[in-house]
Design a protein around this motif. Structure first.
Motif, short mmCIF file in Angstrom:
data_model
loop_
_atom_site.label_atom_id
_atom_site.label_comp_id
_atom_site.label_asym_id
_atom_site.label_seq_id
_atom_site.Cartn_x
_atom_site.Cartn_y
_atom_site.Cartn_z
N ARG A 124 19.92 17.38 16.05
CA ARG A 124 20.16 16.49 14.91
C ARG A 124 19.07 15.44 14.72
O ARG A 124 18.73 15.08 13.61
CB ARG A 124 21.51 15.79 15.09
CG ARG A 124 21.97 14.94 13.93
CD ARG A 124 23.42 14.56 14.09
NE ARG A 124 23.66 13.90 15.35
CZ ARG A 124 23.58 12.59 15.53
NH1 ARG A 124 23.23 11.80 14.54
NH2 ARG A 124 23.82 12.04 16.70
N ARG A 125 18.48 14.94 15.81
CA ARG A 125 17.50 13.87 15.72
C ARG A 125 16.06 14.38 15.64
O ARG A 125 15.13 13.59 15.52
CB ARG A 125 17.63 12.94 16.93
CG ARG A 125 18.89 12.09 16.92
CD ARG A 125 18.86 11.12 15.78
NE ARG A 125 20.03 10.23 15.77
CZ ARG A 125 20.30 9.39 14.81
NH1 ARG A 125 19.49 9.31 13.77
NH2 ARG A 125 21.37 8.62 14.85
N LYS A 138 29.14 21.11 6.09
CA LYS A 138 29.18 19.86 6.87
C LYS A 138 29.98 20.02 8.15
O LYS A 138 29.59 19.53 9.21
CB LYS A 138 29.76 18.74 6.00
CG LYS A 138 29.66 17.37 6.66
CD LYS A 138 30.17 16.27 5.74
CE LYS A 138 30.07 14.91 6.42
NZ LYS A 138 30.62 13.83 5.57
N GLU A 165 27.22 9.23 16.87
CA GLU A 165 27.61 10.44 17.58
C GLU A 165 29.13 10.57 17.64
O GLU A 165 29.67 11.66 17.51
CB GLU A 165 27.02 10.42 19.00
CG GLU A 165 25.52 10.71 19.02
CD GLU A 165 24.95 10.65 20.42
OE1 GLU A 165 25.72 10.30 21.35
OE2 GLU A 165 23.76 10.94 20.59
N GLN A 167 26.13 19.81 21.03
CA GLN A 167 24.87 19.45 21.68
C GLN A 167 24.98 18.14 22.45
O GLN A 167 24.35 17.97 23.49
CB GLN A 167 23.76 19.35 20.63
CG GLN A 167 23.35 20.70 20.05
CD GLN A 167 22.45 20.58 18.83
OE1 GLN A 167 22.28 19.50 18.28
NE2 GLN A 167 21.90 21.70 18.39
N HIS A 201 26.34 20.01 16.20
CA HIS A 201 25.70 18.81 16.73
C HIS A 201 26.58 18.10 17.75
O HIS A 201 26.07 17.49 18.70
CB HIS A 201 25.33 17.86 15.59
CG HIS A 201 24.30 18.44 14.67
ND1 HIS A 201 24.22 18.12 13.33
CD2 HIS A 201 23.30 19.33 14.88
CE1 HIS A 201 23.22 18.79 12.78
NE2 HIS A 201 22.65 19.52 13.70
N ILE A 240 30.32 11.86 14.24
CA ILE A 240 30.09 13.30 14.06
C ILE A 240 31.07 14.10 14.90
O ILE A 240 31.65 15.09 14.44
CB ILE A 240 28.63 13.66 14.43
CG1 ILE A 240 27.69 13.13 13.35
CG2 ILE A 240 28.44 15.16 14.58
CD1 ILE A 240 26.24 13.31 13.65
N ALA A 250 27.97 22.07 10.69
CA ALA A 250 26.88 21.26 11.23
C ALA A 250 27.41 20.22 12.23
O ALA A 250 26.80 20.00 13.29
CB ALA A 250 26.14 20.56 10.09
N ASN A 251 28.54 19.60 11.92
CA ASN A 251 29.11 18.60 12.81
C ASN A 251 29.53 19.20 14.14
O ASN A 251 29.33 18.59 15.20
CB ASN A 251 30.31 17.92 12.14
CG ASN A 251 29.90 16.91 11.09
OD1 ASN A 251 28.78 16.40 11.12
ND2 ASN A 251 30.77 16.63 10.15
N LEU A 281 20.48 24.99 11.09
CA LEU A 281 21.54 24.07 11.52
C LEU A 281 21.55 23.89 13.03
O LEU A 281 22.10 22.92 13.54
CB LEU A 281 22.91 24.59 11.06
CG LEU A 281 23.24 24.52 9.58
CD1 LEU A 281 24.63 25.08 9.31
CD2 LEU A 281 23.16 23.10 9.06
N HIS A 314 19.99 17.33 8.33
CA HIS A 314 19.26 16.40 9.18
C HIS A 314 18.68 15.24 8.36
O HIS A 314 18.21 15.44 7.24
CB HIS A 314 18.13 17.12 9.91
CG HIS A 314 18.59 18.27 10.76
ND1 HIS A 314 19.04 19.46 10.21
CD2 HIS A 314 18.68 18.42 12.10
CE1 HIS A 314 19.38 20.29 11.18
NE2 HIS A 314 19.18 19.68 12.33
N GLU A 315 18.71 14.05 8.94
CA GLU A 315 18.16 12.88 8.25
C GLU A 315 16.66 12.75 8.50
O GLU A 315 15.91 12.29 7.63
CB GLU A 315 18.89 11.61 8.73
CG GLU A 315 20.35 11.56 8.31
CD GLU A 315 21.06 10.32 8.81
OE1 GLU A 315 20.39 9.52 9.49
OE2 GLU A 315 22.25 10.16 8.53
#
Length: 707
Positions: free
Chosen positions: A479-480, A682, A156, A692, A689, A159, A685-686, A475, A496-497
């Protein structure tokens, strides 16, 4: 050999416990001292005065029979190892200690105590085992803590750091633009420090070697735009004819003379065999490998070439072997959206972002040549096309979607292909606001709704930007969160992973095991996703999708329809046939369209509406429009109240003022990114997130203050 006395052993153990009492040895929280007390043998006075009864003797015998740990003393004498049983008194005290140890959680089957010259070595071994158990218990306590907490915190922070860097770069862009360029140039120089292979010729220089291309428009046509695709080698000209009110897209590449054509075909034939036996290392460019092989062949064969001829031939070899032959320039032009070949002896058409549909100067003159090209495209996509199966959909290596037909089986003008180009850098919510497809207020509204798991359908006509918008607003998904995407051909790209991208599969010849969207959607529901994204609903899979909505899954999808009533009509009727009561599970519908602002063709979000509920009397679905596009002023206006926002407010325990404050914050964050041109996938998105997880930090960096 010395004996171990009971007194020495007790002293050692008591010293160890006294250290623990003085906090000289850390004891994990919750560990009771009674565990250590139980290790101590009984007091010496009690041992001396207590007479040895028959019961004691029986107990000793039982211990030996049942399997009480037999304490052995191992004595090292030279190279031999002798084992003997210790004396009676010595054994009794040690056995007592061992019995107490057994009653603790420590499991000991056999304890062997090597005896050296040190008289207290046996007791030290017991103490060492006690200390070892303490360490093990401490390790267990550490393991019980969630190990991922620290990793999550580090991730975190990473990011958040990247998000803040993007903000800082954007804020300082105007003042340090020149310096940035210099730094970037230095970084590039560092990357280029690799092992160099001596080329045949010096790098191409137009002043020294001459221009490789030249172009002048036909009579009656004028150049209105031009730009390089690959500098010195391929260039695009947009030409206009005033008399016919027509525009064309012209690709200009180097021209080969007869000798250069002969050399090109000779080298190409040899290279096709040579390259099959070459393994490309990880990170090695195909172009570099090909150039090395070309240089080796020219030296071995002894071909005499001028630098200009060499670079022209090399360009065509790379274009035709590594890339997409004659349509390479079209594939590399980032301003093109679609490429259409409608048959042989027909010009290829393109859809240009600035000039819409244009005819090009590229044509496949021979039918067999076009057939061979379509077959090679299918092979590049990992598909098979033939007269028996003459029509396929596929995804190209760069991610573009392609539809192909072979021969005259299904298309009268011969083989065809249509490519919907894939953007290397996916569109972000910031792009959509900058292009005025959505307003910042609409995007803040969608951000809050998506974060709070509200389901959404994007509807519109062909090429209205439905999938692009759905990909962009994805987006906003936390994230999780676990995501499953289901598509016919891969289009959706997420940072997202915790994401499973699923794609349909056609049946093999003679096999009925095709996997369609309905199968993938059923499988997805067993994977316990929080978010399900379906490329497009058009059949029975829609019923399963709405069942997923009703059971608590958040879903996003696209649908071909032009109005809210059109969406509901399509959902309720065959082949989709979703019951009206289930449509109530849908929260938001966004309508998009291609339209005109003046003479310019644009994409706009026409309206955002919500499903309010089912009327108990008329059984009709009630909807409310929250945002609507004003075509006169080209702005999006708020025209109605939002039931979805009210539901979010209640579930989050916010006041109306807190809800408005949260929406205003997100709106200003989006406006900040638009104003400072933070549009990199990127980076956006960073920032989303990072907000958040730590909103105050992002607001502070952006200098956003809302009271």
């Amino acid at each position: 050999m010395s004996e171990i006395t009971e007194k020495d052993m007790k002293k050692k153990i008591k010293d160890k416990i006294s250290k623990i009492d003085k906090d000289e040895i850390d004891v994990p929280e919750g560990l009771m001292y009674s565990s250590f007390d139980s290790i101590l043998p009984s007091d010496k006075k009690e041992t001396e005065t207590k007479p040895e009864t028959d019961e004691t003797e029986v107990r000793k015998k039982d211990d030996e029979v049942i399997g009480m740990p037999q304490i052995k003393v191992v004595e090292e004498t030279g190279s031999e190892i002798e084992t003997r049983v210790v004396g009676v008194e010595e054994k009794e005290s040690i056995v007592e200690a061992e019995r107490e140890i057994e009653e603790t959680p420590v499991e000991m089957d056999t304890v062997e105590i090597p005896v050296s010259e040190d008289t207290s070595s046996g007791g030290e071994k017991i103490l060492d085992s006690v200390e070892k158990e303490i360490v093990e218990i401490k390790d267990v306590e550490k393991i019980r803590l969630p190990e991922f907490v620290e990793e999550k915190k580090v991730e975190e922070e990473k990011i958040e750091k990247e998000a803040i860097e993007s903000i800082e770069k954007a804020k300082e862009k105007k003042s340090v633009l020149t310096g940035k360029k210099e730094k970037k140039a230095k970084k590039k120089d560092k990357k280029k420090k690799k092992k160099k292979i001596k080329p045949i010729f010096e790098p191409y220089n137009p002043e020294e070697h001459g221009e490789l291309i030249e172009y002048s428009p036909p009579p009656g046509w004028e150049i209105i735009d031009e730009y390089w695709i690959k500098e010195h080698y391929s260039k695009v000209f947009i030409i206009h004819n005033e008399q016919h009110h027509d525009e064309r897209y012209v690709v200009v590449e180097p021209k080969l003379n007869p000798f250069e054509i002969e050399v090109y075909y000779e080298l190409k034939a040899i290279l096709k065999d040579e390259l099959e036996n070459i393994e490309i290392e990880e990170g090695q460019l195909k172009e570099t490998v090909l150039k090395e092989q070309v240089d080796m062949l020219i030296k071995d064969i002894g071909i005499s070439l001028t630098p200009q001829s060499y670079y022209k031939i090399l360009y065509y070899l790379i274009r035709d072997i590594v890339h997409y032959e004659r349509i390479t320039t079209l594939m590399e032009d980032k301003l093109l959206e679609d490429i259409s070949c409608n048959g042989y002896n027909i010009p290829i058409f393109v859809f240009h972002r600035n000039y819409t549909n244009l005819e090009t100067n590229l044509v496949f003159d021979d039918q067999s040549e076009l057939d061979a090209f379509v077959i090679s495209l299918a092979q590049r996509c990992g598909k098979h096309i033939s007269i028996a199966d003459p029509m396929i959909d596929a995804t190209m290596p760069d991610g573009s979607r392609i539809q192909m037909t072979l021969g005259r089986e299904v298309t009268d003008h011969g083989s065809t292909f249509t490519i919907r180009k894939f953007r290397e850098e996916p569109v972000t919510p910031v792009d959509l606001v900058a292009w005025k497809t959505f307003s910042a207020e609409e995007m803040a509204y969608l951000w809050l709704c998506i974060e709070n798991k509200k389901s959404l359908i994007f509807a519109g006509g062909t090429a209205s930007g439905k999938t692009t918008s759905m990909n962009a607003i994805s987006l906003f998904i936390p994230r999780r969160a676990k995501i499953v995407t289901i598509e016919d051909t891969r289009e959706i790209m997420l940072p997202h992973e915790n994401w499973i991208p699923a794609v349909t599969r056609d049946a093999f010849h003679g096999d009925k095991s095709s996997i369609d969207m309905y199968d993938l959607l059923k499988a997805a529901l067993r994977q316990r996703p929080e978010f399900i994204i379906v490329g497009e609903v058009r059949g029975i899979e829609a019923l399963t999708l709405f069942q997923a909505m009703s059971t608590g899954h958040t879903t996003y999808s696209t649908l071909h329809a032009d109005t809210i009533s059109g969406v509901i009509h399509r959902l309720e009727n065959p082949p989709i046939s979703v019951p009206r009561a289930m449509i109530e599970a849908l929260d938001i519908i966004s309508i998009q369209a291609q339209t005109f602002v003046g003479k310019k063709r644009v994409r706009r979000n026409m309206e955002i509406s919500e499903i309010v509920g089912l009327d108990p009397y008329s059984k009709m679905l009630r909807t409310t429009t929250v945002f609507q596009w004003d075509p006169v002023r080209d702005v999006h206006k708020v025209i109605g109240a939002s039931k979805t926002l009210e539901d979010i407010r209640k579930s989050r325990g916010w006041t109306v003022k807190q809800l408005q404050k949260e929406l205003e914050r997100r709106k200003q964050i989006i406006e900040f990114m638009v104003e400072h041109n933070i549009r990199d996938f990127k980076s956006v998105a960073n920032i989303i997130h990072a907000y958040q997880s730590n909103p105050e930090r992002i607001l502070e960096k952006m200098e956003i203050r809302i009271t």
